[in-house]
Design a protein around this motif. Structure first.
Motif, PDB file in Angstrom:
ATOM      1  N   PHE A 147       4.473   4.278   3.046  1.00 14.10           N
ATOM      2  CA  PHE A 147       3.973   3.073   2.377  1.00 14.10           C
ATOM      3  C   PHE A 147       4.125   1.883   3.319  1.00 14.10           C
ATOM      4  N   LYS A 148       3.406   0.803   3.007  1.00 20.70           N
ATOM      5  CA  LYS A 148       3.451  -0.414   3.808  1.00 20.70           C
ATOM      6  C   LYS A 148       4.188  -1.504   3.039  1.00 20.70           C
ATOM      7  N   GLN A 199       0.843  -1.208   0.000  1.00 20.85           N
ATOM      8  CA  GLN A 199       0.000   0.000   0.000  1.00 20.85           C
ATOM      9  C   GLN A 199       0.873   1.250   0.000  1.00 20.85           C
ATOM     10  N   TYR A 200       0.541   2.173  -0.902  1.00 23.00           N
ATOM     11  CA  TYR A 200       1.154   3.504  -0.913  1.00 23.00           C
ATOM     12  C   TYR A 200       0.137   4.504  -0.379  1.00 23.00           C
TER      13      TYR A 200
END
Length: 549
Positions: free
Chosen positions: A221-222, A210-211
């Motif tokens: 991010f993730k 994810q961003y």
């Protein structure tokens, strides 16, 4: 003992227990923050680093004896052990006392103690896997009473709790341990076809999940922590906590094009110690990629030296844009890794979280199963000597390694002999070693290999070591060379080794060189000479192995 604590033990039983334990912790405090006594200083372990006595307020007469016992116990063992025993025991002890309408332990006798064991077994026993934790709870209560009576703690029964059998025998824990010693522990290695499926699915996943493209957390991010941690653990066999504690720059390449991973081991040691293991090139490149991805998160994190981060909703305190809104990267802890990362990963790829082991037992897939799988695949499929795995895992004994490899003592001996049979270069000196070598040469030409391995394992006193085999038969008495686990007597007729142990010797040589430098700095002249003698022995063996190769 925790030398960083003050521990002013009262000299008289009537003295008030009113003194500082640590710089910011007083005996009378409701919460003892013991984090400073732990080698792990990361913020995520804060909860496990404290003793919260507020739960005892509903039974005030329990406070004094339990706090005093914890204080005494803290002087004898690691802080993480004390907090673990207290936190896992106290709720169940209070629950039982409330059910029996006891306000203290003063009326507690042997009948109540036995009843407490039965009560625990009725409500919390879920098979052999729960035996050890329940035994520890009972033992905690027993030690509070036993130690407290000996030291005159208040609010305890006048009569001692006398047991006809030990707590460990009553719960069957000793039988379980003996069963494990005789037959090995439960096989938790993941079946190879499932293991390969997990690895393939992990490689196929994206590096970033994810961003964040808007708001105050824009630019963060993730990272796909499940992917990276699963792949690293599957190919190294490290504990999940050791993987999540990897630091930036931990992977390196040497002049011989070998790839190494630098980590820290703290479970089998009093303090975290550095450890270095060989890794495949693919994992080396994966870690370099993770290091690169983590760099932006490291810059915003308070603890900025790790590879694995999550975005915490506990807001970052210092941010020039808006200190109350931006998410803060914090190091990922291992406590809920199975629940938060492994289980969702398995669900994403329709992989059952349970599997049947080699004994047709149902096993739930956890992070530790990857450690079992690594050891079993290395020994059973790749014919790597168990002693090499022992060094890789930094185990204190070969028996601990067998807990993962799942070999009995006889099977362990046979695996060592088989490794010698398949080896083309056996290094030995002396009559016994030469006889063993001739026996090996004869067996190489015999078809019924397994039968002869069994005969050979009974003919010699096969004692597996991290550096080879000791052929000494201890029925003859004590070994004249001490027979210690780290034995590598190059001039001993009972010691044999081969090229499979070369990496162990090289690691030991490097460790002793570092020890020698330390001794020189400290002017430990005698220890320097001892270390130089050990280095000469190991150098001779390394040279012999390389010549034979």
């Amino acid at each position: 003992m925790n030398s960083r604590a003050l521990f002013p033990l009262p000299t008289e039983l009537t003295d008030d227990w009113d003194f500082p334990i640590l710089e910011n912790v007083h005996f009378t405090d409701d919460i003892w923050n013991l984090k400073s006594l732990m080698s792990n200083t990361r913020a995520g372990v804060h909860a496990s680093g404290q003793l919260d006595f507020r739960v005892l307020h509903k039974m005030p007469q329990l406070i004094d004896p339990i706090k005093r016992y914890c204080y005494i116990h803290l002087g004898r063992t690691k802080a993480i052990t004390v907090t673990g025993e207290y936190n896992s025991s106290i709720a169940k002890i209070i629950c039982y006392l409330e059910e029996k309408q006891f306000n203290s332990l003063e009326v507690f006798n042997i009948k109540h103690f036995i009843d407490f064991n039965i009560w625990l077994k009725e409500y919390y026993y879920h098979g052999e896997q729960s035996t050890r934790s329940l035994t520890k709870i009972v033992n905690f209560l027993f030690q509070v009473i036993n130690v407290g009576q000996a030291m005159g703690f208040p609010n305890l029964p006048a009569e001692p709790i006398k047991l006809e059998v030990s707590i460990w025998d009553w719960w069957g824990e000793n039988k379980i341990k003996q069963k494990i010693r005789d037959n090995g522990s439960r096989d938790k290695a993941i079946p190879v076809f499932i293991w390969k499926n997990i690895i393939d699915k992990a490689w196929s996943e994206d590096d970033i999940i994810q961003y964040i493209i808007g708001g105050k957390s824009k630019g963060l991010f993730k990272i796909n922590n499940a992917k990276f941690s699963i792949l690293i653990q599957a190919h190294t066999g490290l504990r999940i906590s050791e993987i999540l504690y990897l630091q930036t720059g931990c992977a390196e390449k040497d002049d011989n094009n070998r790839y190494w991973l630098n980590t820290f081991i703290n479970k089998t040691e009093a303090e975290a110690i550095p450890h270095k293991i060989l890794i495949p090139q693919s994992i080396y490149e994966l870690i370099l990629k993770l290091d690169e991805l983590s760099e932006p998160l490291q810059r915003e994190a308070n603890e900025d030296k790790y590879l694995f981060y999550i975005l915490s909703h506990r807001r970052k305190k210092e941010n020039k844009d808006d200190p109350t809104k931006r998410l803060r990267p914090v190091p990922l802890e291992s406590g809920k890794w199975n629940h938060n990362y492994l289980r969702p990963f398995l669900k994403r790829h329709n992989i059952d979280e349970y599997f049947l082991n080699s004994n047709n037992e149902k096993i739930r897939l956890t992070s530790h199963c990857f450690r079992h799988s690594f050891a079993k695949i290395a020994v059973a499929d790749q014919n790597i000597n168990p002693a090499v795995i022992q060094t890789h895992f930094k185990h204190l004994s070969i028996e601990m390694t067998m807990h993962y490899v799942h070999l009995s003592k006889m099977k362990l001996k046979e695996s060592y002999i088989k490794g010698m049979i398949e080896s083309k270069n056996i290094i030995t000196q002396g009559t016994q070693g030469e006889q063993f070598k001739k026996s090996i040469d004869n067996i190489k030409s015999i078809d019924e290999l397994n039968v002869n391995i069994n005969k050979l394992s009974k003919l010699y006193g096969i004692n597996p070591l991290p550096f080879g085999l000791c052929l000494y038969d201890f029925k003859r008495g004590h070994c004249p060379h001490l027979g210690v686990q780290s034995c590598y007597m190059s001039n001993c007729g009972d010691f044999v080794t081969n090229s499979t142990f070369l990496s162990n010797f090289e690691n030991e040589y490097k460790r002793l060189e570092e020890h020698k430098e330390h001794c020189i700095e400290q002017s430990f002249g005698i220890e320097v000479k001892k270390t130089e003698y050990q280095l000469l022995k190991i150098k001779k063996i390394i040279d012999n192995i390389n010549m034979e190769s």
